[in-house]
Design an enzyme around this catalytic site. Structure first.
Site, PDB file in Angstrom:
ATOM      1  N   ASP A   1       2.465  -0.417  -9.165  1.00 31.21           N
ATOM      2  CA  ASP A   1       3.620  -1.120  -8.604  1.00 31.21           C
ATOM      3  C   ASP A   1       4.793  -1.198  -9.572  1.00 31.21           C
ATOM      4  OD1 ASP A   1       5.095  -3.667  -7.335  1.00 31.21           O
ATOM      5  OD2 ASP A   1       3.769  -2.745  -5.880  1.00 31.21           O
TER       6      ASP A   1
ATOM      7  N   SER B   1       5.498   1.608  12.785  1.00 28.65           N
ATOM      8  CA  SER B   1       4.782   0.513  12.130  1.00 28.65           C
ATOM      9  C   SER B   1       3.356   0.497  12.668  1.00 28.65           C
ATOM     10  CB  SER B   1       5.490  -0.806  12.484  1.00 28.65           C
ATOM     11  OG  SER B   1       4.669  -1.920  12.221  1.00 28.65           O
TER      12      SER B   1
ATOM     13  N   ARG C   1      -0.699  -6.981  -0.572  1.00 30.15           N
ATOM     14  CA  ARG C   1      -0.893  -5.650  -1.128  1.00 30.15           C
ATOM     15  C   ARG C   1      -0.963  -5.605  -2.656  1.00 30.15           C
ATOM     16  NH1 ARG C   1       3.430  -3.042  -3.290  1.00 30.15           N
ATOM     17  NH2 ARG C   1       5.446  -4.027  -3.014  1.00 30.15           N
TER      18      ARG C   1
ATOM     19  N   LYS D   1       7.367   5.220  -4.247  1.00 30.87           N
ATOM     20  CA  LYS D   1       6.472   5.299  -5.391  1.00 30.87           C
ATOM     21  C   LYS D   1       5.325   4.326  -5.191  1.00 30.87           C
ATOM     22  CE  LYS D   1       6.927   1.811  -7.303  1.00 30.87           C
ATOM     23  NZ  LYS D   1       6.749   0.376  -6.928  1.00 30.87           N
TER      24      LYS D   1
HETATM   25  N1  LIG Z   1      11.620   1.454  -4.813  1.00 29.30           N
HETATM   26  C1  LIG Z   1      11.492   0.164  -4.922  1.00 29.30           C
HETATM   27  O1  LIG Z   1      12.341  -0.537  -5.464  1.00 29.30           O
HETATM   28  C2  LIG Z   1      10.314  -0.514  -4.329  1.00 29.30           C
HETATM   29  C3  LIG Z   1      10.295  -1.877  -4.260  1.00 29.30           C
HETATM   30  C4  LIG Z   1       9.238  -2.472  -3.640  1.00 29.30           C
HETATM   31  C5  LIG Z   1       8.213  -1.690  -3.149  1.00 29.30           C
HETATM   32  N2  LIG Z   1       8.235  -0.353  -3.260  1.00 29.30           N
HETATM   33  C6  LIG Z   1       7.137   0.470  -2.695  1.00 29.30           C
HETATM   34  O2  LIG Z   1       7.294   0.451  -1.279  1.00 29.30           O
HETATM   35  C7  LIG Z   1       6.043   0.316  -0.633  1.00 29.30           C
HETATM   36  C8  LIG Z   1       6.106  -0.881   0.287  1.00 29.30           C
HETATM   37  O3  LIG Z   1       6.415  -2.050  -0.473  1.00 29.30           O
HETATM   38  P1  LIG Z   1       7.028  -3.396   0.185  1.00 29.30           P
HETATM   39  O4  LIG Z   1       7.464  -4.239  -0.931  1.00 29.30           O
HETATM   40  O5  LIG Z   1       7.994  -3.030   1.226  1.00 29.30           O
HETATM   41  O6  LIG Z   1       5.711  -3.992   0.817  1.00 29.30           O
HETATM   42  P2  LIG Z   1       5.555  -5.075   1.972  1.00 29.30           P
HETATM   43  O7  LIG Z   1       6.782  -5.864   2.170  1.00 29.30           O
HETATM   44  O8  LIG Z   1       4.276  -5.787   1.689  1.00 29.30           O
HETATM   45  O9  LIG Z   1       5.363  -4.150   3.265  1.00 29.30           O
HETATM   46  C9  LIG Z   1       4.330  -3.188   3.300  1.00 29.30           C
HETATM   47  C10 LIG Z   1       3.757  -3.074   4.707  1.00 29.30           C
HETATM   48  O10 LIG Z   1       3.192  -4.323   5.066  1.00 29.30           O
HETATM   49  C11 LIG Z   1       3.337  -4.528   6.450  1.00 29.30           C
HETATM   50  N3  LIG Z   1       3.967  -5.845   6.695  1.00 29.30           N
HETATM   51  C12 LIG Z   1       5.246  -6.206   6.521  1.00 29.30           C
HETATM   52  N4  LIG Z   1       5.435  -7.483   6.876  1.00 29.30           N
HETATM   53  C13 LIG Z   1       4.225  -7.911   7.285  1.00 29.30           C
HETATM   54  C14 LIG Z   1       3.748  -9.128   7.795  1.00 29.30           C
HETATM   55  N5  LIG Z   1       4.570 -10.177   7.955  1.00 29.30           N
HETATM   56  N6  LIG Z   1       2.433  -9.240   8.098  1.00 29.30           N
HETATM   57  C15 LIG Z   1       1.610  -8.191   7.946  1.00 29.30           C
HETATM   58  N7  LIG Z   1       2.012  -7.011   7.479  1.00 29.30           N
HETATM   59  C16 LIG Z   1       3.290  -6.873   7.171  1.00 29.30           C
HETATM   60  C17 LIG Z   1       4.220  -3.430   7.015  1.00 29.30           C
HETATM   61  O11 LIG Z   1       3.356  -2.570   7.698  1.00 29.30           O
HETATM   62  P3  LIG Z   1       3.813  -1.717   8.959  1.00 29.30           P
HETATM   63  O12 LIG Z   1       4.380  -0.478   8.380  1.00 29.30           O
HETATM   64  O13 LIG Z   1       2.527  -1.511   9.683  1.00 29.30           O
HETATM   65  O14 LIG Z   1       4.809  -2.502   9.740  1.00 29.30           O
HETATM   66  C18 LIG Z   1       4.806  -2.802   5.770  1.00 29.30           C
HETATM   67  O15 LIG Z   1       5.008  -1.409   5.945  1.00 29.30           O
HETATM   68  C19 LIG Z   1       4.999   0.230  -1.743  1.00 29.30           C
HETATM   69  O16 LIG Z   1       4.421   1.487  -1.879  1.00 29.30           O
HETATM   70  C20 LIG Z   1       5.778  -0.114  -2.999  1.00 29.30           C
HETATM   71  O17 LIG Z   1       5.241   0.483  -4.165  1.00 29.30           O
HETATM   72  C21 LIG Z   1       9.277   0.243  -3.816  1.00 29.30           C
END
Ligand SMILES: NC(=O)c1ccc[n+]([C@@H]2O[C@H](COP(=O)([O-])OP(=O)(O)OC[C@H]3O[C@@H](n4cnc5c(N)ncnc54)[C@H](OP(=O)(O)O)[C@@H]3O)[C@@H](O)[C@H]2O)c1
Length: 321
Positions: free
Chosen positions: A175, A33, A162, A94
């Site tokens: 997204d 992370s 994001r 993705k």
């Molecule tokens: N396949 C699917 O169904 C699916 C669904 C949703 C998203 N996605 C993809 O997956 C990726 C990540 O999406 P996500 O929904 O997991 O995003 P997210 O929850 O916003 O997390 C993304 C990053 O934000 C940081 N983060 C997490 N919690 C945080 C907090 N409380 N404060 C500050 N930063 C924080 C983390 O960074 P660190 O790594 O530094 O800890 C994490 O890796 C994107 O590329 C998206 O397109 C795919």
């Protein structure tokens, strides 16, 4: 065979995917992370031995066989590049990269080095999606000619997160738009012409888009939105009927065949509730078979979708440069 994973990222999807790995009998050896505290909290939650305050440190463990990249969009290609350089297999969220060229260069190196790389386009291994394609292959609606799909969710209005952050590759297209686009490509092949209209958010990324595309032998029209809550349905219309996947289409089990305005068949879809576990199974299956590319999550489709998204962003005036 059970596999030893590492995870880059600690957000929503990393959490859901960690549960899927464990449910499939996999092991998670390390998490990376940008924050040591987030890494530690994630490691404690899932019983992971090594927690790192940088993402790429997970590659320092010899027992890690495959990395799941779940970081924000702008980092994806760099994170995959690091895995490929280390010779470690990788499943990358993705969109695979912010644009086609970045993805193509990483995939070229992976091919040369013989490293397994796949985009985590989980829709492609979902039972509902596969059942629809089985129906198409069996000629259930004749030749498919028209695809319509929508993916609209109301994203958190916080512009520091994001979804709307230009520097993190935000916007509805990368997204959620990637799903109806990929769906259309899966049925009709890559687009030959694209016309896109969009509304931009105050941060300069796309808040919603309406897109029409021609394909070699058919048309698609689809939309994506961060400001409108749509039904998330997809329909393929052919010469003798249509197939509709809803509830929502990218991982749903609500598959019906229609003729004119009537449902004539409800197609049974099993195991649709296993979510990301299908993707874990696909990666395990590919690694067991010694493959460097998943037939279901293939590189050509990743590149076709990214190429289309480059053209769409150009038309609506969104750039990450
Ligand atoms: N396949 C699917 O169904 C699916 C669904 C949703 C998203 N996605 C993809 O997956 C990726 C990540 O999406 P996500 O929904 O997991 O995003 P997210 O929850 O916003 O997390 C993304 C990053 O934000 C940081 N983060 C997490 N919690 C945080 C907090 N409380 N404060 C500050 N930063 C924080 C983390 O960074 P660190 O790594 O530094 O800890 C994490 O890796 C994107 O590329 C998206 O397109 C795919």
């Amino acid at each position: 065979m059970s596999r030893t994973w590492a995870i880059m990222g600690t957000g929503t999807i990393a959490t859901a995917f960690a549960e899927a790995i464990l449910a499939e009998g996999g092991t998670i050896a390390a998490v990376g992370s940008g924050s040591p505290e987030r890494a530690r909290a994630f490691a404690e939650r899932f019983g992971i031995e090594h927690a790192h305050g940088t993402h790429h440190e997970v590659l320092s463990h010899d027992d890690v066989e495959v990395v799941y990249v779940a970081t924000t969009n702008e980092r994806h290609h760099l994170d995959v590049q690091a895995c490929v350089a280390a010779g470690v297999a990788v499943l990358n969220e993705k969109p695979f990269a912010l644009d086609r060229d970045h993805a193509a260069s990483v995939l070229d190196v992976a091919r040369q080095r013989g490293v397994f790389v796949a985009e985590a386009m989980w829709m492609r291994v979902q039972p509902g999606f596969l059942a629809l394609h089985e129906q198409l292959a069996a000629g259930a609606i004749g030749k498919p000619r028209l695809v319509q799909a929508d993916f609209g969710i109301v994203a958190e209005p916080d512009v520091s997160r994001r979804w709307f952050a230009r520097e993190q590759g935000g916007g509805a297209l990368l997204d959620v738009g990637i799903y109806p686009l990929t769906f259309a490509i899966s049925v009709l092949g890559p687009p030959t012409r694209i016309r896109a209209l969009g509304e931009l958010a105050s941060t300069g990324v796309d808040a919603q888009l309406a897109v029409a595309m021609t394909h070699r032998d058919g048309l698609s029209s689809w939309s994506c939105s961060f400001v409108a809550d749509s039904g998330v349905e997809a329909t393929v219309a052919g010469e003798t009927g249509s197939l509709r996947l809803g509830g929502p289409f990218h991982h749903g089990s609500d598959l019906t065949r229609r003729q004119r305005d009537r449902v004539v068949e409800t197609v049974e879809v099993v195991d649709a509730d296993l979510g990301y576990r299908h993707e874990v199974r696909e990666v395990h299956r590919c690694l067991d078979a010694g493959l460097t590319e998943s037939p279901a999550l293939c590189h050509a489709d990743t590149l076709a979708a990214l190429d289309a998204m480059d053209r769409i962003r150009e038309q609506v005036g969104v750039s990450y440069g």
